[in-house]
Scaffold this motif. Structure first.
Motif, PDB file in Angstrom:
ATOM      1  N   ARG A  73       3.520 -93.431  19.918  1.00  0.00           N
ATOM      2  CA  ARG A  73       4.410 -93.576  21.069  1.00  0.00           C
ATOM      3  C   ARG A  73       5.013 -92.251  21.509  1.00  0.00           C
ATOM      4  NH1 ARG A  73       7.750 -99.194  19.688  1.00  0.00           N
ATOM      5  NH2 ARG A  73       5.908-100.548  19.541  1.00  0.00           N
ATOM      6  N   ASP A  74       5.232 -91.339  20.569  1.00  0.00           N
ATOM      7  CA  ASP A  74       5.816 -90.042  20.895  1.00  0.00           C
ATOM      8  C   ASP A  74       4.757 -88.960  20.701  1.00  0.00           C
ATOM      9  OD1 ASP A  74       7.276 -87.785  21.305  1.00  0.00           O
ATOM     10  OD2 ASP A  74       8.614 -88.029  19.576  1.00  0.00           O
ATOM     11  N   PRO A  75       4.078 -88.544  21.756  1.00  0.00           N
ATOM     12  CA  PRO A  75       3.011 -87.541  21.607  1.00  0.00           C
ATOM     13  C   PRO A  75       3.481 -86.244  20.963  1.00  0.00           C
ATOM     14  CG  PRO A  75       2.914 -88.561  23.767  1.00  0.00           C
ATOM     15  CD  PRO A  75       4.195 -89.018  23.140  1.00  0.00           C
ATOM     16  N   ALA A  76       4.762 -85.919  21.132  1.00  0.00           N
ATOM     17  CA  ALA A  76       5.276 -84.680  20.549  1.00  0.00           C
ATOM     18  C   ALA A  76       5.332 -84.757  19.021  1.00  0.00           C
ATOM     19  CB  ALA A  76       6.665 -84.374  21.107  1.00  0.00           C
ATOM     20  N   ALA A  77       5.248 -85.979  18.467  1.00  0.00           N
ATOM     21  CA  ALA A  77       5.336 -86.160  17.016  1.00  0.00           C
ATOM     22  C   ALA A  77       3.963 -86.255  16.369  1.00  0.00           C
ATOM     23  CB  ALA A  77       6.146 -87.417  16.704  1.00  0.00           C
ATOM     24  N   VAL A  78       2.936 -85.742  17.027  1.00  0.00           N
ATOM     25  CA  VAL A  78       1.577 -85.896  16.518  1.00  0.00           C
ATOM     26  C   VAL A  78       1.395 -85.209  15.163  1.00  0.00           C
ATOM     27  CG1 VAL A  78       0.696 -83.867  17.758  1.00  0.00           C
ATOM     28  CG2 VAL A  78      -0.870 -85.722  17.103  1.00  0.00           C
ATOM     29  N   ARG A  79       2.049 -84.078  14.951  1.00  0.00           N
ATOM     30  CA  ARG A  79       1.870 -83.363  13.680  1.00  0.00           C
ATOM     31  C   ARG A  79       2.336 -84.193  12.492  1.00  0.00           C
ATOM     32  NH1 ARG A  79       4.952 -79.994  10.446  1.00  0.00           N
ATOM     33  NH2 ARG A  79       3.775 -78.401   9.278  1.00  0.00           N
ATOM     34  N   PRO A  80       3.599 -84.664  12.456  1.00  0.00           N
ATOM     35  CA  PRO A  80       3.989 -85.504  11.306  1.00  0.00           C
ATOM     36  C   PRO A  80       3.207 -86.810  11.237  1.00  0.00           C
ATOM     37  CG  PRO A  80       5.719 -85.471  12.984  1.00  0.00           C
ATOM     38  CD  PRO A  80       4.746 -84.397  13.348  1.00  0.00           C
ATOM     39  N   TRP A  81       2.787 -87.320  12.368  1.00  0.00           N
ATOM     40  CA  TRP A  81       1.975 -88.547  12.382  1.00  0.00           C
ATOM     41  C   TRP A  81       0.658 -88.318  11.667  1.00  0.00           C
ATOM     42  CZ3 TRP A  81      -2.532 -89.841  15.507  1.00  0.00           C
ATOM     43  CH2 TRP A  81      -2.858 -91.195  15.512  1.00  0.00           C
ATOM     44  N   LEU A  82      -0.028 -87.214  11.965  1.00  0.00           N
ATOM     45  CA  LEU A  82      -1.293 -86.892  11.304  1.00  0.00           C
ATOM     46  C   LEU A  82      -1.076 -86.628   9.820  1.00  0.00           C
ATOM     47  CD1 LEU A  82      -2.919 -84.572  13.993  1.00  0.00           C
ATOM     48  CD2 LEU A  82      -3.746 -86.823  13.295  1.00  0.00           C
ATOM     49  N   HIS A  83       0.024 -85.942   9.492  1.00  0.00           N
ATOM     50  CA  HIS A  83       0.309 -85.651   8.086  1.00  0.00           C
ATOM     51  C   HIS A  83       0.560 -86.941   7.301  1.00  0.00           C
ATOM     52  CE1 HIS A  83       1.504 -81.125   8.549  1.00  0.00           C
ATOM     53  NE2 HIS A  83       0.366 -81.428   9.133  1.00  0.00           N
ATOM     54  N   THR A  84       1.209 -87.912   7.929  1.00  0.00           N
ATOM     55  CA  THR A  84       1.453 -89.194   7.265  1.00  0.00           C
ATOM     56  C   THR A  84       0.137 -89.923   7.000  1.00  0.00           C
ATOM     57  OG1 THR A  84       3.637 -89.429   8.286  1.00  0.00           O
ATOM     58  CG2 THR A  84       2.573 -91.449   7.482  1.00  0.00           C
ATOM     59  N   ILE A  85      -0.767 -89.896   7.969  1.00  0.00           N
ATOM     60  CA  ILE A  85      -2.067 -90.556   7.794  1.00  0.00           C
ATOM     61  C   ILE A  85      -2.834 -89.933   6.637  1.00  0.00           C
ATOM     62  CG2 ILE A  85      -4.334 -90.920   8.836  1.00  0.00           C
ATOM     63  CD1 ILE A  85      -2.940 -91.254  11.516  1.00  0.00           C
ATOM     64  N   VAL A  86      -2.911 -88.604   6.612  1.00  0.00           N
ATOM     65  CA  VAL A  86      -3.685 -87.962   5.549  1.00  0.00           C
ATOM     66  C   VAL A  86      -3.003 -88.162   4.195  1.00  0.00           C
ATOM     67  CG1 VAL A  86      -2.669 -85.635   5.621  1.00  0.00           C
ATOM     68  CG2 VAL A  86      -5.070 -85.919   5.025  1.00  0.00           C
ATOM     69  N   ARG A  87      -1.681 -88.184   4.170  1.00  0.00           N
ATOM     70  CA  ARG A  87      -0.966 -88.423   2.914  1.00  0.00           C
ATOM     71  C   ARG A  87      -1.272 -89.828   2.382  1.00  0.00           C
ATOM     72  NH1 ARG A  87       3.653 -87.613   4.747  1.00  0.00           N
ATOM     73  NH2 ARG A  87       3.733 -85.382   4.260  1.00  0.00           N
ATOM     74  N   ASN A  88      -1.254 -90.808   3.244  1.00  0.00           N
ATOM     75  CA  ASN A  88      -1.548 -92.184   2.817  1.00  0.00           C
ATOM     76  C   ASN A  88      -2.979 -92.314   2.305  1.00  0.00           C
ATOM     77  OD1 ASN A  88       1.019 -93.039   3.463  1.00  0.00           O
ATOM     78  ND2 ASN A  88       0.453 -93.783   5.503  1.00  0.00           N
ATOM     79  N   ILE A  89      -3.908 -91.630   2.949  1.00  0.00           N
ATOM     80  CA  ILE A  89      -5.302 -91.675   2.503  1.00  0.00           C
ATOM     81  C   ILE A  89      -5.432 -91.034   1.127  1.00  0.00           C
ATOM     82  CG2 ILE A  89      -7.584 -90.655   2.939  1.00  0.00           C
ATOM     83  CD1 ILE A  89      -7.122 -91.251   5.909  1.00  0.00           C
ATOM     84  N   CYS A  90      -4.728 -89.939   0.913  1.00  0.00           N
ATOM     85  CA  CYS A  90      -4.783 -89.277  -0.403  1.00  0.00           C
ATOM     86  C   CYS A  90      -4.200 -90.172  -1.489  1.00  0.00           C
ATOM     87  CB  CYS A  90      -4.015 -87.958  -0.351  1.00  0.00           C
ATOM     88  SG  CYS A  90      -4.794 -86.667   0.638  1.00  0.00           S
ATOM     89  N   LEU A  91      -3.075 -90.798  -1.204  1.00  0.00           N
ATOM     90  CA  LEU A  91      -2.453 -91.680  -2.195  1.00  0.00           C
ATOM     91  C   LEU A  91      -3.338 -92.886  -2.487  1.00  0.00           C
ATOM     92  CD1 LEU A  91       1.265 -91.554  -0.985  1.00  0.00           C
ATOM     93  CD2 LEU A  91       0.225 -90.342  -2.919  1.00  0.00           C
ATOM     94  N   SER A  92      -3.983 -93.402  -1.444  1.00  0.00           N
ATOM     95  CA  SER A  92      -4.910 -94.518  -1.637  1.00  0.00           C
ATOM     96  C   SER A  92      -6.080 -94.092  -2.512  1.00  0.00           C
ATOM     97  CB  SER A  92      -5.409 -95.020  -0.284  1.00  0.00           C
ATOM     98  OG  SER A  92      -6.351 -96.059  -0.445  1.00  0.00           O
ATOM     99  N   PHE A  93      -6.558 -92.868  -2.306  1.00  0.00           N
ATOM    100  CA  PHE A  93      -7.660 -92.348  -3.114  1.00  0.00           C
ATOM    101  C   PHE A  93      -7.249 -92.239  -4.580  1.00  0.00           C
ATOM    102  CE2 PHE A  93      -9.965 -88.743  -4.989  1.00  0.00           C
ATOM    103  CZ  PHE A  93     -11.267 -89.162  -4.804  1.00  0.00           C
TER     104      PHE A  93
END
Length: 320
Positions: A73-93
């Motif tokens: 929803r907030d395009p300006a927040a794309v950096r923390p959004w991407l970091h959250t996605i990759v963090r969740n994938i790492c934890l899932s791994f």
């Protein structure tokens, strides 16, 4: 949109870039990912350590972000959004490396995730969408992608064994699959997709019946209709046999030794089915069989032509 490569984009440039990506501009999405890749890799490396696992997590995060970019929803927040996605994938791994207790599917999930019908529907829709995209990959890319993303025994070495290819080829084919998906997924996101539930249910019943055939006194003639007479069976030892009867013979030997098998997972699609099973060893011989196995069935016109089998490694020995 042109950006100066030597600096990060301004807030306004970031917003423009993300909005373009949300409207289906694949070049804008690729540029967005390129800009933030270093930061994503740093996050992944802190969790998984530097190397192929961290790089894979970033690539997997890119596929996830591509499918969910419209939710930002907030395009300006794309950096923390991407970091959250990759963090969740790492934890899932990391969680996937730990032993999983045997029990009801979903029993290890928080109640909110296991019982929420809205979340379940969203997972089903995303699965069908991704499946529709995977079906459009080239066959060699499709197989490694299915094994990597939809099976538990998904290390490069295990995929290489199942596909009969070098480990290095697994990485190149995964990269090829990701490049293809980057172009395919945006164009099919809002289309109706074929429901794979019926096919999965049919294949699951078949797999469960065969894996428990000896224990339940199911005759070979009751299940051999979808299997080619000259089906090639590749065993973990490197031995090759032909015909479903060769599989039944091995299962009979295991059963005579007190070993039974239970289906724990299945992925089905046109031309390919993946089984996963757990072995239950007798109390007096707990190490008779490995903890489980993954099966890759290749089909032509709905008939199984080839099966490759690998054993799951013990949890303490499981590494990438």
């Amino acid at each position: 949109m042109m950006l100066i490569e030597s600096r990060l984009p301004t807030v306004d440039e970031t917003v423009q870039l993300v909005r373009a990506a949300q409207q289906g501009d694949s070049d804008s999405f690729a540029l967005m990912f390129q800009i933030h890749y270093a930061g994503m890799l740093a996050v992944a490396s802190r969790i998984l350590g530097p190397g192929p696992d961290a790089e894979d997590a970033c690539q997997d995060a890119a596929i996830t972000a591509l499918g969910r970019i419209g939710e930002l929803r907030d395009p300006a927040a794309v950096r923390p959004w991407l970091h959250t996605i990759v963090r969740n994938i790492c934890l899932s791994f990391l969680r996937s490396r730990r032993p999983v207790p045997v029990g009801v599917a979903g029993a290890d999930l928080p109640a909110s995730e296991a019982d929420d019908p809205v979340a379940s529907i969203e997972r089903m829709a995303q699965r069908d969408w991704i499946w529709h995209g995977l079906q459009q990959l080239t066959p060699r890319s499709q197989t490694v992608a299915l094994l990597r993303y939809f099976s538990d025994n998904n290390s490069y070495e295990q995929i290489a064994s199942l596909c009969g290819i070098p480990v290095g080829t697994v990485g190149s084919r995964l990269n090829e699959a990701r490049r293809q998906l980057a172009g395919i997924l945006p164009s099919i996101q809002n289309k109706r997709h074929d429901d794979i539930d019926a096919l999965t249910a049919e294949r699951r019943e078949e797999a469960s019946t065969i894996l428990t055939a000896i224990a339940n006194d199911v005759a070979l003639s009751q299940v051999e209709g979808r299997w080619a007479d000259g089906m090639t069976m590749w065993w973990p030892s490197g031995r090759i046999s032909t015909g479903l009867e060769s599989l039944f013979a091995v299962m009979q030997n295991n059963y005579d030794d007190g070993v039974t098998a239970r289906l724990t997972g299945l992925v089905a699609g046109p031309g390919i089915t993946i089984w996963e099973n757990a072995f239950v060893n007798p109390p007096d011989d707990p190490d008779h069989c490995p903890p489980g196995a993954t099966w890759l069935l290749r089909e032509k016109d709905g008939v199984v032509q080839e099966v490759r089998l690998i054993h799951a490694r013990p949890a303490e020995a499981t590494t990438e």
